[in-house]
Design a protein around this motif. Structure first.
Motif, PDB file in Angstrom:
ATOM      1  N   ARG A   1      -0.583   6.112  -2.569  1.00  0.00           N
ATOM      2  CA  ARG A   1       0.467   5.210  -2.084  1.00  0.00           C
ATOM      3  C   ARG A   1       1.636   6.008  -1.509  1.00  0.00           C
ATOM      4  O   ARG A   1       2.206   5.634  -0.463  1.00  0.00           O
TER       5      ARG A   1
ATOM      6  N   ILE B   1       0.838  -1.203   0.000  1.00  0.00           N
ATOM      7  CA  ILE B   1       0.000   0.000   0.000  1.00  0.00           C
ATOM      8  C   ILE B   1       0.867   1.244   0.000  1.00  0.00           C
ATOM      9  O   ILE B   1       0.535   2.256  -0.641  1.00  0.00           O
ATOM     10  N   SER B   2       2.009   1.177   0.676  1.00  0.00           N
ATOM     11  CA  SER B   2       2.888   2.338   0.829  1.00  0.00           C
ATOM     12  C   SER B   2       3.909   2.487  -0.296  1.00  0.00           C
ATOM     13  O   SER B   2       4.851   3.266  -0.163  1.00  0.00           O
TER      14      SER B   2
END
Length: 391
Positions: free
Chosen positions: A366, A39-40
Motif C-alpha cells: 500500500r 489501495i494507496s
C-alpha cells in the motif's frame, strides 16, 4: 485501454443515485478515486480527499478530476452513506473473481474442476462502537471468503438487534454456492442452514457445538466409546512443530448414521467428524476435541485439511484487514458507509494478493502504491486478461 480506465469502466455500472442538477463529479470517477486511494493507504474519508490533492497530476491524466477543484471528504462520505452497499460489494467481488478465475496466476492456472471452499465468519469493528457502550454496539460484518482465490465474495451487516444467526442465512441466499464447500462456525449450524446450502447445490462442513446440545452430546459420547472400533471408517493423523509448541491432530470419521436419532433431520449428512488436538507447550500437554458434520463423503485427510482451511478467514482475511488496513480502528459509525468502506478494503486486499507484483507484505505494498504511480497502475493490469480471454 489503460488499467485505470478498466477500473472506471467497471464502476460505471453503479447507478448514480444523486440528482443530476449541480453535479460536478461523475459518480464513477469518485468511486475510482476511492478505490485507488484505499489501495494507496487511505483509511478514512479525510485521507481520500488528501489523496486527490497529493495525486493531482495522476488523477488529471486519467480524467478523474479537472484540477480546478477537488472533491471534499464530506462528498466521499455522502457517496458511501447512500450508495447501495450490496450491489457495490457484489460488483467488486464479481469483477475480481472473474479475473482470478480466467487468469493464470504465477506458473499455475487456478483449478476450475475442483470444488472451491467458501468460509463464512463474522468480524466486529471495535472502534465503531458508540461512546463507552458495550462492544456489541460496534458494527459487525459477516463475510464470505473464498480461500482458493483470496477473494471476499460477499458480505452482510449484522443489525444491532440481530446476530449472526439471521445475517448468515441472508448472506448465503445472496451467493452463488453451486459446486462449492461451505464452512461455518457452530453458531449457525442449524438444520435450516444445512437445507439452504444443499438446495443451492453446495456441500457443507459445519462445526457442531452445544447450541445443538443433544446431537453434540450424542456424537461426543459415541466417539468417546467407539474411537478404536470398526465404526471409525477413516483416520488421519498430522503432527506439526511451530512457535515453540508441538501439536498432533487426529481426524476420525463415522459414516454409519443409524446410531444417531437426530441424524435423519440433517439434509444430505454423510460424515460425522472428530478432531482431537494434542498440544504440548513448555512441557505441558492438553487435549481438545472438536466435532463437525458434513455432506462430504468420509475421507479423513480431505476433511481434516478442509477444517484447517476454514481458519484462513481469520489468518488471511481478518488479520490482514486489521494489520494492513487498520480496520479494527475504523471509526465510521454509519452502517451503510462502513459496509461500503469494508467492501473496498476487501477488494483492495484481494487485488494486491492476486496481482502478485511485489514480494512485499500488503501493508508495504500500500505504501509503494502511494509512492509509485506505475506500481498502482500495474495492480490493475491483470484485469487486461479478461478482455484478451473473452475475445
Amino acid at each position: 485501454m489503460g488499467s485505470i480506465e478498466l477500473l472506471v469502466e467497471e464502476v460505471k455500472q453503479v447507478k448514480d443515485f444523486r440528482k443530476a442538477r449541480g453535479q460536478r463529479y461523475k459518480l464513477y470517477n469518485l468511486l475510482a478515486i476511492i478505490i485507488l486511494a484505499v489501495i494507496s493507504g487511505a483509511d478514512d474519508f479525510v485521507a481520500i480527499a488528501a489523496f486527490c490533492k497529493g495525486k493531482k497530476s495522476f488523477l488529471i491524466a486519467h480524467g478523474l478530476i479537472d484540477g480546478k477543484k477537488y472533491p471534499s471528504h464530506d462528498l466521499f462520505r455522502y457517496i458511501f452513506q447512500y450508495l447501495d452497499r450490496e450491489s457495490f460489494a457484489k460488483l467488486l467481488a464479481a469483477w475480481l473473481q472473474r479475473a482470478v478465475e480466467q487468469t493464470e496466476l504465477g506458473d499455475e492456472p487456478v483449478p476450475m474442476s475442483s470444488q472451491k471452499m467458501i468460509h463464512v465468519d463474522g468480524k466486529s469493528l471495535r472502534a465503531s462502537r458508540e461512546g463507552k457502550s458495550h462492544s456489541r454496539s460496534a458494527l459487525q460484518i459477516v463475510t464470505a471468503y473464498c480461500s482458493d482465490t483470496c477473494v471476499s465474495i460477499g458480505q452482510s451487516i449484522i443489525d444491532k438487534k440481530s446476530c449472526e444467526k439471521t445475517a448468515i442465512p441472508k448472506l448465503l441466499n445472496m451467493l452463488d454456492l453451486k459446486d462449492t464447500i461451505v464452512t461455518i462456525d457452530a453458531v449457525t449450524t442449524t438444520k435450516k442452514n444445512v437445507a439452504l446450502i444443499v438446495n443451492k447445490e453446495a456441500d457443507y462442513l459445519l462445526a457442531l457445538k452445544k447450541n445443538n446440545k443433544h446431537f453434540c452430546l450424542e456424537v461426543a459420547s459415541f466417539f468417546e466409546h467407539f474411537s478404536d472400533t470398526a465404526l471409525i471408517v477413516d483416520v488421519f493423523e498430522q503432527e506439526e512443530q511451530a512457535h515453540g509448541r508441538t501439536e498432533k491432530r487426529t481426524c476420525r470419521i463415522i459414516s454409519d448414521l443409524s446410531y444417531f436419532s437426530d441424524a435423519a433431520d440433517w439434509k444430505n449428512l454423510k460424515s460425522l467428524i472428530c478432531i482431537a488436538s494434542q498440544r504440548t507447550v513448555n512441557g505441558k500437554t492438553s487435549v481438545e476435541k472438536r466435532y463437525y458434520i458434513s455432506s462430504l463423503l468420509p475421507n479423513a485427510k480431505v476433511l481434516a485439511q478442509a477444517i484447517r482451511r476454514h481458519w484462513t478467514v481469520e489468518n488471511e482475511l481478518h488479520w490482514s484487514l486489521d494489520v494492513a488496513f487498520n480496520e479494527d480502528r475504523c471509526r465510521i459509525k454509519d452502517k451503510n458507509a462502513a459496509a461500503n468502506f469494508a467492501a473496498t478494503r476487501r477488494f483492495a486486499l484481494a487485488l494486491l494478493k492476486n496481482a502478485k507484483i511485489s514480494k512485499l507484505g500488503i501493508k508495504n505494498q500500500r505504501l509503494q502504491a502511494a509512492w509509485d504511480e506505475e506500481f498502482l497502475e500495474q495492480a490493475f493490469e491483470f484485469f487486461q486478461q479478461i478482455i484478451i480471454l473473452e475475445k
